[in-house]
Write a protein that holds these residues in place. Structure first.
Motif, PDB file in Angstrom:
ATOM      1  N   ARG A  61      44.880  26.022  11.564  1.00  0.00           N
ATOM      2  CA  ARG A  61      44.106  26.986  12.058  1.00  0.00           C
ATOM      3  C   ARG A  61      42.993  27.475  10.981  1.00  0.00           C
ATOM      4  O   ARG A  61      41.964  28.089  11.459  1.00  0.00           O
ATOM      5  CB  ARG A  61      45.076  28.245  12.306  1.00  0.00           C
ATOM      6  N   ALA A  93      39.935  25.381  11.605  1.00  0.00           N
ATOM      7  CA  ALA A  93      39.132  25.678  12.754  1.00  0.00           C
ATOM      8  C   ALA A  93      38.378  27.092  12.391  1.00  0.00           C
ATOM      9  O   ALA A  93      37.112  27.015  12.900  1.00  0.00           O
ATOM     10  CB  ALA A  93      40.154  25.734  13.801  1.00  0.00           C
ATOM     11  N   ARG A  94      38.682  27.961  11.831  1.00  0.00           N
ATOM     12  CA  ARG A  94      37.949  29.322  11.558  1.00  0.00           C
ATOM     13  C   ARG A  94      36.874  28.671  10.347  1.00  0.00           C
ATOM     14  O   ARG A  94      35.833  29.323  10.650  1.00  0.00           O
ATOM     15  CB  ARG A  94      39.013  30.233  10.878  1.00  0.00           C
ATOM     16  N   LEU A 136      42.270  26.350  20.880  1.00  0.00           N
ATOM     17  CA  LEU A 136      42.711  27.685  20.655  1.00  0.00           C
ATOM     18  C   LEU A 136      41.656  28.577  20.547  1.00  0.00           C
ATOM     19  O   LEU A 136      41.276  29.496  20.990  1.00  0.00           O
ATOM     20  CB  LEU A 136      43.891  27.814  20.049  1.00  0.00           C
ATOM     21  N   GLN A 137      40.755  28.219  19.586  1.00  0.00           N
ATOM     22  CA  GLN A 137      39.567  29.050  19.138  1.00  0.00           C
ATOM     23  C   GLN A 137      38.287  28.936  19.857  1.00  0.00           C
ATOM     24  O   GLN A 137      37.609  29.899  19.952  1.00  0.00           O
ATOM     25  CB  GLN A 137      39.409  28.744  17.635  1.00  0.00           C
ATOM     26  N   ASN A 138      38.039  27.650  20.456  1.00  0.00           N
ATOM     27  CA  ASN A 138      37.179  27.518  21.325  1.00  0.00           C
ATOM     28  C   ASN A 138      37.296  27.395  22.924  1.00  0.00           C
ATOM     29  O   ASN A 138      37.830  26.206  23.005  1.00  0.00           O
ATOM     30  CB  ASN A 138      36.016  26.650  20.925  1.00  0.00           C
ATOM     31  N   HIS A 168      44.028  23.681  17.417  1.00  0.00           N
ATOM     32  CA  HIS A 168      43.583  25.071  16.893  1.00  0.00           C
ATOM     33  C   HIS A 168      42.262  25.004  17.148  1.00  0.00           C
ATOM     34  O   HIS A 168      41.528  26.255  17.191  1.00  0.00           O
ATOM     35  CB  HIS A 168      43.986  24.958  15.287  1.00  0.00           C
ATOM     36  N   LYS A 179      34.086  27.569  12.105  1.00  0.00           N
ATOM     37  CA  LYS A 179      33.432  28.479  13.010  1.00  0.00           C
ATOM     38  C   LYS A 179      33.365  27.933  14.532  1.00  0.00           C
ATOM     39  O   LYS A 179      32.239  28.167  15.082  1.00  0.00           O
ATOM     40  CB  LYS A 179      32.006  28.875  12.474  1.00  0.00           C
ATOM     41  N   ARG A 228      34.819  29.049  17.122  1.00  0.00           N
ATOM     42  CA  ARG A 228      34.739  30.076  18.142  1.00  0.00           C
ATOM     43  C   ARG A 228      33.426  30.545  18.454  1.00  0.00           C
ATOM     44  O   ARG A 228      32.990  30.864  19.691  1.00  0.00           O
ATOM     45  CB  ARG A 228      35.522  31.215  17.380  1.00  0.00           C
TER      46      ARG A 228
END
Length: 328
Positions: A144, A147-148, A176-178, A173, A151, A153
């Protein structure tokens, strides 16, 4: 003063691992999570002797996997998150794998002499099926964080390749974020069923696409991916196959795309830290060619495969990550 204490602690190091394995096999953490917070209550619930359970709980307290006040035991955050069946990140399935590892480490002397790991019963897919569920939990937070950091997302549509996907935690992840990310997961067919199971749990299985087969043989489409993930697979492949794999990734990555490698990294002189160097021995007793490699070695291979801006990223896990971008 010279003391023999380091020798004693090293020689007895196996005891901590066995204590944790037994605690998971007996569901001791789960019992405490249910409110059975004394040795007598845990023993009664688990069908064990009070004497044995008391010694186990005290040892786990000494290992900082339990807390103790008077006769009552409690769960620290790490135990509640990973060691209780009540948690969605329970990794107790790992206990069986740890037991198998110790059996193979018992052959270390013979393996050092011959340079060859003892034959493993069954096929590779069966072996890894018992491992990947636990790895999902252990890598969940780090995946996670990655993935942050990338960036994802903020990006638009992304095509992601997760090589030796296992549980799929690294690509999951990103997805999940994109919400516009599509993930191709490459692994043995039996393992990909586990990958699909986790994607279904998080309701994103419609964006998972399976590439079943041996990672050394499945063809990779050229310039098809914005992100390629290599989560703890290079160490089992050995130097020659790792270099081939990175070259294949270089051809499959779009200009400006990225590759991420999660691996145990010794320093350039292979003198520290202890964990990567011990993990190299783990590869000796478990694989025909496996080893660990330094950041400098990976950087050389990545640059030769067309990547640039190679950097090391710390995300708080048991191993760092290597991130590189394909030259435009």
């Amino acid at each position: 003063m010279i003391t023999s204490r380091p020798l004693m602690e090293t020689n007895f190091g196996f005891a901590a691992s066995q204590t944790l394995t037994t605690a998971l096999e007996l569901d001791l953490f789960t019992r405490i999570g249910e409110g059975k917070n004394t040795a007598v209550r845990v023993a009664r619930a688990s069908g064990c002797s009070v004497r044995g359970v008391r010694m186990m709980l005290d040892a786990l307290t000494g290992l900082k996997l339990l807390r103790k006040r008077g006769e009552e035991y409690g769960l620290p955050a790490v135990a509640r998150r990973y060691l209780c069946r009540q948690s969605e990140l329970y990794c107790g399935e790992f206990a069986v794998h740890w037991r198998v590892l110790r059996e193979r480490w018992g052959r270390l002397t013979e393996t050092v002499k011959t340079g060859r790991a003892a034959p493993r019963g069954g096929d590779a897919a069966s072996h890894f099926a018992g491992l990947v569920r636990g790895l999902f939990s252990l890598n969940f937070d780090y995946a996670r964080t990655l993935a942050r950091h990338l960036k994802v997302r903020k990006r638009g549509a992304m095509q992601v390749l997760d090589i030796a996907a296992g549980s799929g935690v690294w690509g999951l992840h990103v997805a999940l974020q994109n919400p516009r990310a599509q993930v191709d997961a490459l692994d043995f067919p039996e393992i990909l069923e586990i990958t699909r199971e986790f994607y279904r749990r998080y309701k994103i299985a419609d964006r998972l696409h399976l590439l079943p087969g041996d990672l050394r043989q499945v063809p990779l489409e050229k310039k098809a991916y914005d992100l390629i993930l290599l989560g703890h697979i290079c160490h089992s492949e050995g130097m020659a196959w790792t270099r081939k794999l990175i070259r294949r990734c270089g051809r499959a990555t779009r200009p400006g795309g990225q590759v991420v490698i999660a691996e145990f990294l010794p320093n350039e002189t292979r003198t520290s830290p202890p964990l990567p160097l011990l993990f190299a021995l783990n590869m000796l007793v478990n694989t025909a060619e496996g080893d660990v490699f330094s950041f400098g070695e990976y950087r050389t291979w990545l640059v030769a495969s067309g990547y640039e801006r190679v950097r090391r990223l710390e995300v708080g896990g048991v191993s760092p990550l290597i991130v590189a971008r394909k030259a435009k």
